[in-house]
Design a protein around this motif. Structure first.
Motif, PDB file in Angstrom:
ATOM      1  N   SER A  88      -9.988  -0.675 -10.062  1.00 27.12           N
ATOM      2  CA  SER A  88      -8.748  -1.669  -9.908  1.00 27.12           C
ATOM      3  C   SER A  88      -8.667  -2.042 -11.535  1.00 27.12           C
ATOM      4  O   SER A  88      -9.496  -1.875 -12.181  1.00 27.12           O
ATOM      5  CB  SER A  88      -9.325  -2.900  -9.247  1.00 27.12           C
ATOM      6  OG  SER A  88     -10.257  -3.634  -9.975  1.00 27.12           O
ATOM      7  N   VAL A  92      -0.495   7.555  -3.276  1.00 24.71           N
ATOM      8  CA  VAL A  92      -0.348   7.672  -4.772  1.00 24.71           C
ATOM      9  C   VAL A  92       0.465   8.676  -5.432  1.00 24.71           C
ATOM     10  O   VAL A  92       1.337   8.646  -6.124  1.00 24.71           O
ATOM     11  CB  VAL A  92      -2.018   7.837  -5.160  1.00 24.71           C
ATOM     12  CG1 VAL A  92      -2.003   8.443  -6.821  1.00 24.71           C
ATOM     13  CG2 VAL A  92      -2.877   6.602  -5.127  1.00 24.71           C
ATOM     14  N   THR A 126      -6.831   9.344 -10.728  1.00 26.40           N
ATOM     15  CA  THR A 126      -7.252   8.975  -9.651  1.00 26.40           C
ATOM     16  C   THR A 126      -7.336  10.249  -8.448  1.00 26.40           C
ATOM     17  O   THR A 126      -6.626  10.870  -8.432  1.00 26.40           O
ATOM     18  CB  THR A 126      -6.614   7.576  -8.940  1.00 26.40           C
ATOM     19  OG1 THR A 126      -7.243   7.207  -7.843  1.00 26.40           O
ATOM     20  CG2 THR A 126      -5.235   8.276  -8.586  1.00 26.40           C
ATOM     21  N   SER A 143      -5.473  -1.268  -7.219  1.00 28.15           N
ATOM     22  CA  SER A 143      -6.425  -0.996  -6.659  1.00 28.15           C
ATOM     23  C   SER A 143      -6.543   0.204  -5.934  1.00 28.15           C
ATOM     24  O   SER A 143      -5.613   0.420  -5.116  1.00 28.15           O
ATOM     25  CB  SER A 143      -7.242  -2.105  -6.064  1.00 28.15           C
ATOM     26  OG  SER A 143      -6.540  -2.745  -4.934  1.00 28.15           O
ATOM     27  N   THR A 144      -7.347   1.140  -6.162  1.00 31.56           N
ATOM     28  CA  THR A 144      -7.647   2.394  -5.207  1.00 31.56           C
ATOM     29  C   THR A 144      -9.148   2.016  -4.621  1.00 31.56           C
ATOM     30  O   THR A 144      -9.805   1.045  -4.927  1.00 31.56           O
ATOM     31  CB  THR A 144      -7.711   3.427  -6.039  1.00 31.56           C
ATOM     32  OG1 THR A 144      -8.674   3.605  -7.125  1.00 31.56           O
ATOM     33  CG2 THR A 144      -6.510   3.707  -6.796  1.00 31.56           C
ATOM     34  N   ASN A 145      -9.487   3.064  -3.979  1.00 30.43           N
ATOM     35  CA  ASN A 145     -10.932   2.663  -3.336  1.00 30.43           C
ATOM     36  C   ASN A 145     -11.863   2.687  -4.250  1.00 30.43           C
ATOM     37  O   ASN A 145     -13.056   2.431  -3.825  1.00 30.43           O
ATOM     38  CB  ASN A 145     -10.960   3.834  -2.358  1.00 30.43           C
ATOM     39  CG  ASN A 145     -11.246   5.238  -2.603  1.00 30.43           C
ATOM     40  OD1 ASN A 145     -11.048   5.425  -3.799  1.00 30.43           O
ATOM     41  ND2 ASN A 145     -11.478   6.202  -1.553  1.00 30.43           N
ATOM     42  N   LEU A 176      -2.702   3.618  -2.789  1.00 30.33           N
ATOM     43  CA  LEU A 176      -2.626   2.518  -4.040  1.00 30.33           C
ATOM     44  C   LEU A 176      -2.203   1.294  -3.423  1.00 30.33           C
ATOM     45  O   LEU A 176      -1.258   1.390  -2.722  1.00 30.33           O
ATOM     46  CB  LEU A 176      -1.847   3.000  -5.284  1.00 30.33           C
ATOM     47  CG  LEU A 176      -1.361   1.980  -6.288  1.00 30.33           C
ATOM     48  CD1 LEU A 176      -2.567   1.666  -7.231  1.00 30.33           C
ATOM     49  CD2 LEU A 176       0.007   2.389  -7.030  1.00 30.33           C
ATOM     50  N   ASN A 202       0.938  -1.131   0.138  1.00 32.99           N
ATOM     51  CA  ASN A 202       0.164  -0.081   0.058  1.00 32.99           C
ATOM     52  C   ASN A 202       0.994   1.247  -0.025  1.00 32.99           C
ATOM     53  O   ASN A 202       1.723   1.332   0.862  1.00 32.99           O
ATOM     54  CB  ASN A 202      -0.916   0.009   1.117  1.00 32.99           C
ATOM     55  CG  ASN A 202      -1.985  -0.955   1.117  1.00 32.99           C
ATOM     56  OD1 ASN A 202      -2.493  -1.293   0.274  1.00 32.99           O
ATOM     57  ND2 ASN A 202      -2.083  -1.862   2.175  1.00 32.99           N
ATOM     58  N   LEU A 255      -3.364   5.578 -12.466  1.00 31.19           N
ATOM     59  CA  LEU A 255      -3.240   6.631 -11.641  1.00 31.19           C
ATOM     60  C   LEU A 255      -3.378   8.170 -11.918  1.00 31.19           C
ATOM     61  O   LEU A 255      -3.681   9.023 -11.037  1.00 31.19           O
ATOM     62  CB  LEU A 255      -1.842   6.484 -10.935  1.00 31.19           C
ATOM     63  CG  LEU A 255      -1.341   5.291 -10.408  1.00 31.19           C
ATOM     64  CD1 LEU A 255      -0.154   4.990 -10.152  1.00 31.19           C
ATOM     65  CD2 LEU A 255      -2.635   4.809  -9.180  1.00 31.19           C
ATOM     66  N   THR A 307      -7.969   9.515  -5.051  1.00 29.81           N
ATOM     67  CA  THR A 307      -7.516   8.587  -3.957  1.00 29.81           C
ATOM     68  C   THR A 307      -6.236   8.874  -3.483  1.00 29.81           C
ATOM     69  O   THR A 307      -5.490   9.521  -4.060  1.00 29.81           O
ATOM     70  CB  THR A 307      -7.895   7.044  -3.869  1.00 29.81           C
ATOM     71  OG1 THR A 307      -7.028   6.454  -4.849  1.00 29.81           O
ATOM     72  CG2 THR A 307      -9.414   6.966  -4.529  1.00 29.81           C
TER      73      THR A 307
END
Length: 183
Positions: A121, A24, A99, A116-118, A104, A21, A96, A101
């Protein structure tokens, strides 16, 4: 939810586990730094990827090369499963780019990796990390120096107009960077 089905990739059938994790913004900045410095078209598919090594210490090391220039960047991350993957950098940047969020997740799967992000994916194929030509680390105190990315980029921008990348003479298509007393 964006979700592409990956094509079977035999190079990763027995791939080691990998899960991180990472913020980003920091990851994307490091990825862009590596990609900008090693841009160019290549016939070798593995060179279109970025080598990502997740260390148990919570650092991920991104390495990218075009066989003439190599760049290594480090980013702090939460490493759940240390390991190594080679992921297509252009596909990651496209995923990305928009995104919103902050985190990542990159996780290995049987056929590659899942980004994947919230809110989305993406499944991507990977290359065999053992085939990636890692840069040779510089050794000795004289070989170590630090230069800010913006300064290095400025040097390249001002100097590249005087090179001849189409020349068969190797020295005309490159830039040599030298330091004096670590400066």
């Amino acid at each position: 939810m964006l979700h592409n089905k990956p094509v079977r990739n035999p190079a990763t059938e027995e791939a080691a586990k990998f899960k991180i994790n990472v913020p980003v913004k920091e990851f994307l900045a490091a990825l862009r730094e590596c990609s900008l410095s090693t841009s160019g078209h290549t016939q070798r598919q593995i060179l279109q990827g970025v080598h990502i090594q997740a260390l148990p210490t919570g650092i991920i090391v991104l390495s990218k090369t075009n066989l003439e220039t190599s760049v290594v960047a480090r980013v702090q991350a939460e490493v759940s499963e240390p390991g190594v993957v080679v992921i297509p950098s252009a596909d990651m940047q496209r995923f990305l780019k928009y995104t919103d969020t902050e985190l990542l997740t990159i996780k290995s799967t049987k056929s590659g990796v899942t980004l994947s992000t919230n809110n989305s994916s993406l499944d991507l194929n990977t290359e065999n990390p053992d085939e990636f030509p890692l840069p040779t680390p510089l050794e000795g105190d004289e070989a170590k120096f630090h230069i800010e990315f913006d300064l290095l980029s400025s040097i390249f921008t001002r100097t590249h107009t005087y090179t001849d990348p189409n020349s068969s003479r190797y020295s005309l298509g490159n830039i040599q960077l030298s330091t004096t007393d670590g400066k």
